[in-house]
Design an enzyme around this catalytic site. Structure first.
Site, PDB file in Angstrom:
ATOM      1  N   GLU A 168       0.884  -1.173   0.000  1.00 15.62           N
ATOM      2  CA  GLU A 168       0.000   0.000   0.000  1.00 15.62           C
ATOM      3  C   GLU A 168       0.919   1.219   0.000  1.00 15.62           C
ATOM      4  O   GLU A 168       1.487   1.580   1.034  1.00 15.62           O
ATOM      5  CB  GLU A 168      -0.882   0.004   1.263  1.00 15.62           C
ATOM      6  CG  GLU A 168      -1.867  -1.145   1.332  1.00 15.62           C
ATOM      7  CD  GLU A 168      -3.062  -0.971   0.394  1.00 15.62           C
ATOM      8  OE1 GLU A 168      -3.193   0.093  -0.229  1.00 15.62           O
ATOM      9  OE2 GLU A 168      -3.846  -1.921   0.275  1.00 15.62           O
TER      10      GLU A 168
ATOM     11  N   CYS B 271      -2.402   9.563   2.004  1.00 14.95           N
ATOM     12  CA  CYS B 271      -2.013   8.838   0.787  1.00 14.95           C
ATOM     13  C   CYS B 271      -3.047   9.035  -0.302  1.00 14.95           C
ATOM     14  O   CYS B 271      -2.709   9.109  -1.477  1.00 14.95           O
ATOM     15  CB  CYS B 271      -1.812   7.368   1.085  1.00 14.95           C
ATOM     16  SG  CYS B 271      -3.218   6.605   1.898  1.00 14.95           S
TER      17      CYS B 271
HETATM   18  P1  NAD Z   1       8.101   5.185   4.818  1.00 13.49           P
HETATM   19  O1  NAD Z   1       8.132   4.392   3.556  1.00 13.49           O
HETATM   20  O2  NAD Z   1       9.185   6.128   5.095  1.00 13.49           O
HETATM   21  O3  NAD Z   1       8.014   4.229   6.099  1.00 13.49           O
HETATM   22  C1  NAD Z   1       6.975   3.298   6.258  1.00 13.49           C
HETATM   23  C2  NAD Z   1       7.418   2.234   7.236  1.00 13.49           C
HETATM   24  O4  NAD Z   1       8.472   1.472   6.669  1.00 13.49           O
HETATM   25  C3  NAD Z   1       7.943   2.760   8.564  1.00 13.49           C
HETATM   26  O5  NAD Z   1       7.427   1.965   9.602  1.00 13.49           O
HETATM   27  C4  NAD Z   1       9.443   2.571   8.433  1.00 13.49           C
HETATM   28  O6  NAD Z   1      10.105   2.404   9.663  1.00 13.49           O
HETATM   29  C5  NAD Z   1       9.515   1.304   7.628  1.00 13.49           C
HETATM   30  N1  NAD Z   1      10.776   1.097   6.912  1.00 13.49           N
HETATM   31  C6  NAD Z   1      11.656   2.031   6.493  1.00 13.49           C
HETATM   32  N2  NAD Z   1      12.686   1.428   5.846  1.00 13.49           N
HETATM   33  C7  NAD Z   1      12.439   0.104   5.860  1.00 13.49           C
HETATM   34  C8  NAD Z   1      13.113  -1.034   5.334  1.00 13.49           C
HETATM   35  N3  NAD Z   1      14.271  -0.925   4.666  1.00 13.49           N
HETATM   36  N4  NAD Z   1      12.566  -2.254   5.530  1.00 13.49           N
HETATM   37  C9  NAD Z   1      11.385  -2.379   6.182  1.00 13.49           C
HETATM   38  N5  NAD Z   1      10.708  -1.347   6.706  1.00 13.49           N
HETATM   39  C10 NAD Z   1      11.214  -0.114   6.527  1.00 13.49           C
HETATM   40  O7  NAD Z   1       6.676   5.917   4.791  1.00 13.49           O
HETATM   41  P2  NAD Z   1       6.117   6.974   5.813  1.00 13.49           P
HETATM   42  O8  NAD Z   1       6.854   8.250   5.603  1.00 13.49           O
HETATM   43  O9  NAD Z   1       6.039   6.386   7.170  1.00 13.49           O
HETATM   44  O10 NAD Z   1       4.614   7.126   5.300  1.00 13.49           O
HETATM   45  C11 NAD Z   1       4.237   7.984   4.275  1.00 13.49           C
HETATM   46  C12 NAD Z   1       4.055   7.214   2.984  1.00 13.49           C
HETATM   47  O11 NAD Z   1       3.095   6.184   3.175  1.00 13.49           O
HETATM   48  C13 NAD Z   1       3.501   8.081   1.889  1.00 13.49           C
HETATM   49  O12 NAD Z   1       4.110   7.764   0.676  1.00 13.49           O
HETATM   50  C14 NAD Z   1       2.029   7.697   1.859  1.00 13.49           C
HETATM   51  O13 NAD Z   1       1.376   7.957   0.653  1.00 13.49           O
HETATM   52  C15 NAD Z   1       2.117   6.236   2.152  1.00 13.49           C
HETATM   53  N6  NAD Z   1       0.847   5.719   2.631  1.00 13.49           N
HETATM   54  C16 NAD Z   1       0.145   4.842   1.829  1.00 13.49           C
HETATM   55  C17 NAD Z   1      -1.090   4.364   2.247  1.00 13.49           C
HETATM   56  C18 NAD Z   1      -1.876   3.395   1.416  1.00 13.49           C
HETATM   57  O14 NAD Z   1      -2.787   2.780   1.941  1.00 13.49           O
HETATM   58  N7  NAD Z   1      -1.580   3.213   0.138  1.00 13.49           N
HETATM   59  C19 NAD Z   1      -1.594   4.754   3.487  1.00 13.49           C
HETATM   60  C20 NAD Z   1      -0.863   5.642   4.267  1.00 13.49           C
HETATM   61  C21 NAD Z   1       0.365   6.102   3.826  1.00 13.49           C
END
Ligand code: NAD
Length: 509
Positions: A254, A287
């Site tokens: 997602e 998002c």
């Molecule tokens: P992010 O990708 O920076 O982090 C998301 C999660 O991934 C965090 O818990 C982080 O600690 C973890 N993470 C980071 N590096 C990792 C790795 N190498 N391996 C495994 N896990 C890792 O995103 P964010 O800044 O927390 O959230 C914002 C983003 O999320 C935006 O792009 C937004 O659009 C998206 N989002 C999507 C949806 C959806 O349903 N499609 C919903 C909410 C947010």
């Protein structure tokens, strides 16, 4: 509630020393910088231990069956519903969004929890299916069995609603879950996990928690979970997929969006109100937030006037009257700043807003931004809207679809037939007609994107099946006089089959 020093309950009960932490980290209030909580950084061994502890809980949870699980999911739901204000306060302090928006988010999550539990048996339970002519002597059964332990990695922008979209549906499908909340909202994640332990102590270990940043997330990918549900940015999603590929762990992605709104000739002022909410609520950190608006020439001037006048009434801040809060993650303000600068340098104009003051970004409307600039092509994730004049709704659709992402979107039109046609052709997983974001509040509707917005679905029946594997069973009801799948079949048995097949299917040209 004061500051949290979180230690999962089972660790408190565990007499062995807390070997599973390698340091701690703090989460802070984005408005004040005050420490909200201190959490362990779970390293690879700690994550493995928690996943291992969750495995027997998963077996127990699966064996309980739909009805018993439903009772416990109802108890959890009740627990959350009775504590909406407490949780909303924590979300406000840790994420920065207004208390009321946090309440809205939690309300939606509770509703999804109810739907998932109520529809799990009907969607996933054992059922008979028609065996078809060639297997008329068989009874055929289908069921969707739990996967086991589902790892859930969540973002910070909707720290309740978003992970619960995976956790609730995974639990309702009979899986246990191990949740790694964003390092920006671990207190909310810990609250959700603690609430589970309190509400349903007999299945406490079915919902595990690990805290930390990306390394902890990567450790969860490698810890032998049966599926990894990831919500976050496309950049991190790629890393998560690569890590999960090492162990062939299936993934649900997602990811981010660049959602568009199409405003057709006959749209009314409700479109402006919806665009402002879709673009600015939660400081644009949504998002499925609206980031691009394509308005037809017939309505453009009226629409821009209406949007800018409504935006003028919005004030960011952290007081109860503020329309939205500061950016949860300070670094995101730099991304927004870059997009604004780039848009203006490329010839765009700022109709209103445009200031970035630390983590507080003024609601901003940009006009005439070239389609190839970052503000139109990349996820901005801030309280900004680009509004672009187009000749007609078909041009709006072409531009809306010209994106590598496709999560949600919106169409405003006075003609239901036209709106439906545009919505169906919009390249996205979800489209709202004459509103914004509303599909997220319909539990029966699947939620997810296309392209770089990810794949797989949470919510709805698809969301339940996402956390289950199809199991097919046949049972011989009676033996056929001639069995074509036997070495003892008589000569001519297969010829007879071919004759039947030609008669049934061969006449169509
Ligand atoms: P992010 O990708 O920076 O982090 C998301 C999660 O991934 C965090 O818990 C982080 O600690 C973890 N993470 C980071 N590096 C990792 C790795 N190498 N391996 C495994 N896990 C890792 O995103 P964010 O800044 O927390 O959230 C914002 C983003 O999320 C935006 O792009 C937004 O659009 C998206 N989002 C999507 C949806 C959806 O349903 N499609 C919903 C909410 C947010």
């Amino acid at each position: 509630m004061g500051n949290l020093r979180h230690m999962p309950l089972s660790e408190e009960l565990d007499s062995s020393p807390r070997r599973d932490t390698a340091g701690t980290f703090e989460s802070t209030d984005p408005a004040t910088g005050a420490v909200v909580g201190v959490f362990p950084v779970h390293d690879t061994d700690a994550v493995r231990a928690i996943v291992a502890r969750t495995r027997p809980a998963a077996e127990h949870w699966a064996a309980l069956g739909f009805a018993e699980r439903g009772l416990r999911l109802a108890a959890y739901r009740g627990h959350l519903a009775r504590r909406i204000d407490e949780l909303a306060d924590l979300v406000h302090r840790e994420n920065g969004k207004p208390h009321d928006d946090a309440v809205l988010e939690i309300t939606l999550a509770v509703d999804h929890l109810a739907w998932a539990a109520a529809h799990a048996r009907k969607t996933l339970g054992l059922r008979r299916v028609r065996p078809g002519l060639l297997a008329a002597n068989q009874a055929a059964y289908l069921e969707y069995q739990p996967l086991g332990v589902v790892g859930v990695i969540g973002p910070w922008n909707y720290p309740v609603f978003t992970p619960m979209g995976s956790i609730a549906y995974a639990l309702a499908a009979g899986n246990a879950g191990v949740f790694k909340p964003s390092e920006f909202t671990p207190a909310v994640g810990a609250w959700l996990a603690d609430a589970w332990r309190t509400a349903v102590p007999d299945v406490a270990d079915a919902f595990g928690l690990v805290t930390g940043s990306g390394e902890t997330g990567a450790a969860l990918c490698r810890a032998g979970v049966d599926k990894l549900a990831f919500t976050g940015s496309a950049a991190t999603g790629r890393k998560v997929m690569a890590t999960c590929a090492e162990t062939l762990t299936p993934v649900l992605m997602e990811l981010g969006g660049k959602d568009a709104m199409i405003v057709d000739d006959d749209a009314d002022v409700a479109a402006a109100d919806a665009a402002v909410w879709g673009g600015m609520s939660n400081a644009g950190q949504t998002c499925i937030g609206i980031e691009r608006v394509y308005a037809t020439s017939a309505v453009y001037d009226r629409f821009v006037t209406e949007v800018t006048s409504r935006v003028a009434d919005l004030r960011p801040g952290s007081d109860p009257q503020a329309a939205y809060g500061p950016m949860t993650m300070a670094g995101q303000a730099d991304v927004v700043r870059r997009h604004l600068d780039d848009a203006v340098a490329a010839g765009g104009s700022v109709a209103t807003g445009g200031t970035v003051d630390g983590g507080v970004i003024a609601p901003t409307v940009l006009l005439d931004v070239p389609e190839d600039s970052a503000a139109v092509r990349e996820e901005t994730f801030g309280p900004t809207l680009t509004i672009t004049r187009v000749a007609d709704a078909e041009e709006a659709l072409r531009r809306a679809n010209d994106s590598t992402m496709g999560l949600g979107g919106s169409v405003f039109s006075g003609s239901p037939a036209r709106a439906m046609s545009l919505a169906r052709r919009m390249r996205s997983g979800m489209t709202a007609i004459n509103s914004v974001l509303s599909f997220a509040s319909v539990p029966a509707l699947p939620f997810g994107g296309v392209g770089e917005s990810g794949f797989g679905r949470i919510h709805g029946e698809d969301g339940l099946r996402e956390f289950a594997r199809a199991k097919a069973i046949t049972r011989l009801r009676f033996a056929l006089p001639v069995n074509p799948m036997s070495f003892t079949r008589p000569a001519g048995a297969v010829d007879a089959l071919a004759r039947i097949t030609r008669l049934r299917h061969g006449r169509r040209r």
